[in-house]
Design a protein around this motif. Sequence first.
Motif, PDB file in Angstrom:
ATOM      1  N   GLY A 143       0.806  -1.217   0.000  1.00 35.02           N
ATOM      2  CA  GLY A 143       0.000   0.000   0.000  1.00 35.02           C
ATOM      3  C   GLY A 143       0.835   1.261   0.000  1.00 35.02           C
ATOM      4  O   GLY A 143       2.059   1.233  -0.199  1.00 35.02           O
ATOM      5  N   GLY A 144       0.159   2.390   0.242  1.00 33.47           N
ATOM      6  CA  GLY A 144       0.817   3.689   0.216  1.00 33.47           C
ATOM      7  C   GLY A 144       1.065   4.227   1.610  1.00 33.47           C
ATOM      8  O   GLY A 144       1.122   3.463   2.591  1.00 33.47           O
ATOM      9  N   LEU A 145       1.195   5.540   1.704  1.00 35.49           N
ATOM     10  CA  LEU A 145       1.559   6.188   2.969  1.00 35.49           C
ATOM     11  C   LEU A 145       0.342   6.685   3.752  1.00 35.49           C
ATOM     12  O   LEU A 145       0.486   7.207   4.852  1.00 35.49           O
ATOM     13  N   SER A 146      -0.852   6.519   3.165  1.00 30.21           N
ATOM     14  CA  SER A 146      -2.045   7.091   3.800  1.00 30.21           C
ATOM     15  C   SER A 146      -2.418   6.350   5.076  1.00 30.21           C
ATOM     16  O   SER A 146      -2.374   5.124   5.113  1.00 30.21           O
ATOM     17  N   ILE A 147      -2.813   7.110   6.049  1.00 35.27           N
ATOM     18  CA  ILE A 147      -3.269   6.633   7.363  1.00 35.27           C
ATOM     19  C   ILE A 147      -2.175   5.822   8.085  1.00 35.27           C
ATOM     20  O   ILE A 147      -2.321   4.611   8.318  1.00 35.27           O
ATOM     21  N   PRO A 148      -1.086   6.514   8.442  1.00 35.56           N
ATOM     22  CA  PRO A 148      -0.009   5.808   9.153  1.00 35.56           C
ATOM     23  C   PRO A 148      -0.490   5.174  10.456  1.00 35.56           C
ATOM     24  O   PRO A 148       0.071   4.156  10.876  1.00 35.56           O
ATOM     25  N   LYS A 149      -1.534   5.740  11.066  1.00 35.90           N
ATOM     26  CA  LYS A 149      -1.912   5.179  12.382  1.00 35.90           C
ATOM     27  C   LYS A 149      -2.506   3.770  12.283  1.00 35.90           C
ATOM     28  O   LYS A 149      -2.560   3.071  13.291  1.00 35.90           O
ATOM     29  N   ILE A 150      -2.900   3.329  11.062  1.00 38.16           N
ATOM     30  CA  ILE A 150      -3.293   1.905  10.981  1.00 38.16           C
ATOM     31  C   ILE A 150      -2.223   1.083  10.254  1.00 38.16           C
ATOM     32  O   ILE A 150      -2.493   0.000   9.757  1.00 38.16           O
ATOM     33  N   GLY A 151      -1.011   1.615  10.183  1.00 40.11           N
ATOM     34  CA  GLY A 151       0.091   0.745   9.763  1.00 40.11           C
ATOM     35  C   GLY A 151       0.685   1.011   8.399  1.00 40.11           C
ATOM     36  O   GLY A 151       1.466   0.206   7.911  1.00 40.11           O
ATOM     37  N   ALA A 152       0.314   2.144   7.747  1.00 44.42           N
ATOM     38  CA  ALA A 152       0.918   2.426   6.444  1.00 44.42           C
ATOM     39  C   ALA A 152       2.395   2.771   6.637  1.00 44.42           C
ATOM     40  O   ALA A 152       2.761   3.475   7.578  1.00 44.42           O
ATOM     41  N   THR A 153       3.221   2.245   5.746  1.00 37.32           N
ATOM     42  CA  THR A 153       4.658   2.517   5.830  1.00 37.32           C
ATOM     43  C   THR A 153       5.212   2.741   4.418  1.00 37.32           C
ATOM     44  O   THR A 153       4.539   2.479   3.429  1.00 37.32           O
ATOM     45  N   SER A 154       6.458   3.178   4.369  1.00 36.85           N
ATOM     46  CA  SER A 154       7.100   3.395   3.066  1.00 36.85           C
ATOM     47  C   SER A 154       7.806   2.120   2.583  1.00 36.85           C
ATOM     48  O   SER A 154       8.604   2.166   1.653  1.00 36.85           O
ATOM     49  N   PHE A 155       7.464   0.995   3.196  1.00 38.13           N
ATOM     50  CA  PHE A 155       8.157  -0.268   2.917  1.00 38.13           C
ATOM     51  C   PHE A 155       8.268  -0.555   1.410  1.00 38.13           C
ATOM     52  O   PHE A 155       9.344  -0.876   0.896  1.00 38.13           O
ATOM     53  N   GLY A 156       7.142  -0.443   0.706  1.00 42.36           N
ATOM     54  CA  GLY A 156       7.129  -0.803  -0.721  1.00 42.36           C
ATOM     55  C   GLY A 156       8.050   0.080  -1.544  1.00 42.36           C
ATOM     56  O   GLY A 156       8.782  -0.397  -2.420  1.00 42.36           O
ATOM     57  N   TYR A 157       8.022   1.378  -1.243  1.00 42.00           N
ATOM     58  CA  TYR A 157       8.872   2.315  -1.992  1.00 42.00           C
ATOM     59  C   TYR A 157      10.350   2.038  -1.676  1.00 42.00           C
ATOM     60  O   TYR A 157      11.199   2.065  -2.563  1.00 42.00           O
ATOM     61  N   ASP A 158      10.619   1.787  -0.397  1.00 44.19           N
ATOM     62  CA  ASP A 158      12.009   1.537   0.013  1.00 44.19           C
ATOM     63  C   ASP A 158      12.545   0.285  -0.683  1.00 44.19           C
ATOM     64  O   ASP A 158      13.677   0.265  -1.170  1.00 44.19           O
ATOM     65  N   LEU A 159      11.685  -0.736  -0.738  1.00 40.82           N
ATOM     66  CA  LEU A 159      12.123  -1.989  -1.357  1.00 40.82           C
ATOM     67  C   LEU A 159      12.353  -1.783  -2.863  1.00 40.82           C
ATOM     68  O   LEU A 159      13.327  -2.284  -3.431  1.00 40.82           O
ATOM     69  N   ALA A 160      11.444  -1.023  -3.485  1.00 42.51           N
ATOM     70  CA  ALA A 160      11.604  -0.752  -4.926  1.00 42.51           C
ATOM     71  C   ALA A 160      12.945  -0.053  -5.152  1.00 42.51           C
ATOM     72  O   ALA A 160      13.712  -0.422  -6.050  1.00 42.51           O
ATOM     73  N   ARG A 161      13.243   0.939  -4.320  1.00 50.24           N
ATOM     74  CA  ARG A 161      14.516   1.683  -4.467  1.00 50.24           C
ATOM     75  C   ARG A 161      15.702   0.749  -4.267  1.00 50.24           C
ATOM     76  O   ARG A 161      16.677   0.805  -5.003  1.00 50.24           O
ATOM     77  N   GLN A 162      15.575  -0.102  -3.236  1.00 46.47           N
ATOM     78  CA  GLN A 162      16.672  -1.040  -2.953  1.00 46.47           C
ATOM     79  C   GLN A 162      17.023  -1.879  -4.190  1.00 46.47           C
ATOM     80  O   GLN A 162      18.189  -2.164  -4.456  1.00 46.47           O
ATOM     81  N   PHE A 163      15.984  -2.233  -4.970  1.00 47.40           N
ATOM     82  CA  PHE A 163      16.239  -3.058  -6.155  1.00 47.40           C
ATOM     83  C   PHE A 163      16.413  -2.222  -7.422  1.00 47.40           C
ATOM     84  O   PHE A 163      16.347  -2.744  -8.536  1.00 47.40           O
ATOM     85  N   GLY A 164      16.583  -0.901  -7.233  1.00 46.56           N
ATOM     86  CA  GLY A 164      16.922  -0.038  -8.370  1.00 46.56           C
ATOM     87  C   GLY A 164      15.736   0.368  -9.232  1.00 46.56           C
ATOM     88  O   GLY A 164      15.921   0.813 -10.374  1.00 46.56           O
ATOM     89  N   LEU A 165      14.510   0.249  -8.702  1.00 45.17           N
ATOM     90  CA  LEU A 165      13.339   0.657  -9.485  1.00 45.17           C
ATOM     91  C   LEU A 165      13.038   2.136  -9.221  1.00 45.17           C
ATOM     92  O   LEU A 165      13.194   2.606  -8.090  1.00 45.17           O
ATOM     93  N   LYS A 166      12.580   2.826 -10.266  1.00 44.09           N
ATOM     94  CA  LYS A 166      12.254   4.251 -10.123  1.00 44.09           C
ATOM     95  C   LYS A 166      10.910   4.421  -9.419  1.00 44.09           C
ATOM     96  O   LYS A 166       9.985   3.632  -9.615  1.00 44.09           O
ATOM     97  N   ILE A 167      10.837   5.509  -8.637  1.00 41.35           N
ATOM     98  CA  ILE A 167       9.593   5.849  -7.927  1.00 41.35           C
ATOM     99  C   ILE A 167       9.122   7.208  -8.436  1.00 41.35           C
ATOM    100  O   ILE A 167       9.930   8.126  -8.584  1.00 41.35           O
TER     101      ILE A 167
END
Length: 371
Positions: A143-167
Motif C-alpha cells: 500500500g501507500g503512505l495514507s493513514i499511518p496510524k493503521i500501519g501504512a509505511t514506506s516499505f514498498g517504496y524503500d524496497l523498490a529503491r533497494q532493487f533499483g526501481l524508479k519511484i
Amino acid sequence: MCAIEAGKRGRRVALLDHADRLGKKILISGGGCCNFTNLHCRPEDFLSANLHFAKSALARFTPADFIALVEQHRIPYHEKTLGQLFCDRSARDILEMLEAECRAAAVSIFLNTKIKEVTRPSGFVARTANAEFHAPALVVASGGLSIPKIGATSFGYDLARQFGLKIREPWPGLVPLLFAADDRSRYCDLAGVSADAIASCNGQQFREKMLITHRGLSGPAILQISSYWKKPEAISLDLAPGADLTAVFRDPATTRTLAALRTELRRSLPHRFADRWLEVHAPASWTNAALADFEQQVHAWPVVPAGTEGYEKAEVTAGGVDTDELSAKTMESRKVPGLFFIGEVVDVTGHLGGFNFQWAWASGAAAGRAL
Ligand SMILES: Cc1cc2nc3c(=O)[nH]c(=O)nc-3n(C[C@H](O)[C@H](O)[C@H](O)COP(=O)(O)OP(=O)(O)OC[C@H]3O[C@@H](n4cnc5c(N)ncnc54)[C@H](O)[C@@H]3O)c2cc1C
C-alpha cells in the motif's frame, strides 16, 4: 487477491503482514461499508504517469468478476450512486470473504510479521525478527503512505529503491484541502455547510458535493480534485453549476437589489453560504459589467489552498512505483525477475468511488495468475 489467485493455481503462498489483522483499510473503507468496486470502471478513472498501463489488468479482472465473488459468498450489496457498490451490512463481509478464499486456496497467513530485510542471493529471502522466508517470487502489496496510524509505511517504496526501481514521488490524494488564512476567517464558521459544485484544476473537473470544514474544504468534489492539485496552484469552483443568477436582471422591470440577488443565489447555495458569499463578493455596482463580473466569480471561484490535510487524512497515495518498471500484464519488475508490485504502491491511483479497490483486485489477480 494475488495470494488467492496464486494459491488456486497450486502455488505455495505465504502472506506476511506486520499488522495484527488483515485488511484494516478494508474495514474502515467506505464509511465502514466498503465501496468495493464501481460498475463504470474505465481507464479514465485513474491517474498515472502512463494512462495506458492499468488497462490490461483492469480488462482481465473486471468489476463483474469481483461482483461474482461477492454474490457467490451471498454478501448483500447495493449501488449508492454513480455505479459505486457498497456492502449493505459491513465491510467485514468483504474481508471475511477474502479470508475464506485464502483458506480455500491454502494460503498461509503470518500476522504481526515485520520484514526487517529482503535480499536476493538467488531467490528472495525475507527476514523477520525470528524467521526467514525463502521464495522464488516476492509480491509487494504494502500500500501507500495514507493513514499511518493503521500501519501504512514506506516499505514498498524503500524496497523498490533497494532493487533499483524508479519511484514517482508520492503525494496524498483524495484528501481534504486547507484554506489559506484569509479564506479560513471568511468561511470556516460555516463548517458543515455543503453545496453542489464543479471543482476543476489541471484540465480535470468533477461535479459532486463540496463541504466546508473547520479548516478548509472537503466532500467528494474536493477529494476528487485534490488528487490533481499541486501547491501553489489554484482550484476553481463553480458554486452554481448551470445557473444564470443574474438573468433575472435582464428584465428591465426587475429592480437590481441585493435582496433580489440573494434570492437568486439561495436557489443554488444553502442560505448561510449564499448570504456569506454576498457579504464577501457583493457586486461593485449594479451595471451590466459588474453583474457579469459577479456571475463569473460564482462560476469560477479561484481558491488557492494552503495545503492538504496530508497522509493522516488522505484516502490514497498517488505516485509510487513507476509503471515503466513493470509489466502491465503481470506487474512483474522488468529489471528484477520474480519481484512484483501490486495495488496502491504502484503509480496507479483511482478516483473516489470504488476504483482504488478495483485496481487492488485487478493488479493482484494479474500478478497471482503469473506467479
Ligand atoms: C479511510 C479510507 C477509506 C477508503 N475507502 C475506500 C473505498 O470505499 N473504496 C475504494 O476503492 N478505496 C478506498 N480506500 C482506498 C483503499 O483502501 C486502498 O487503495 C486499498 O486498500 C489499497 O490496497 P493495497 O492492498 O494496495 O494496500 P493496503 O490495503 O494499504 O494494504 C497494505 C498492507 O500492507 C501491510 N504493510 C504495510 N507496510 C508493511 C510492512 N512494512 N511490513 C508488513 N506489512 C506491511 C499493511 O498492514 C496492510 O495490511 C480508502 C482508503 C482509506 C484510507
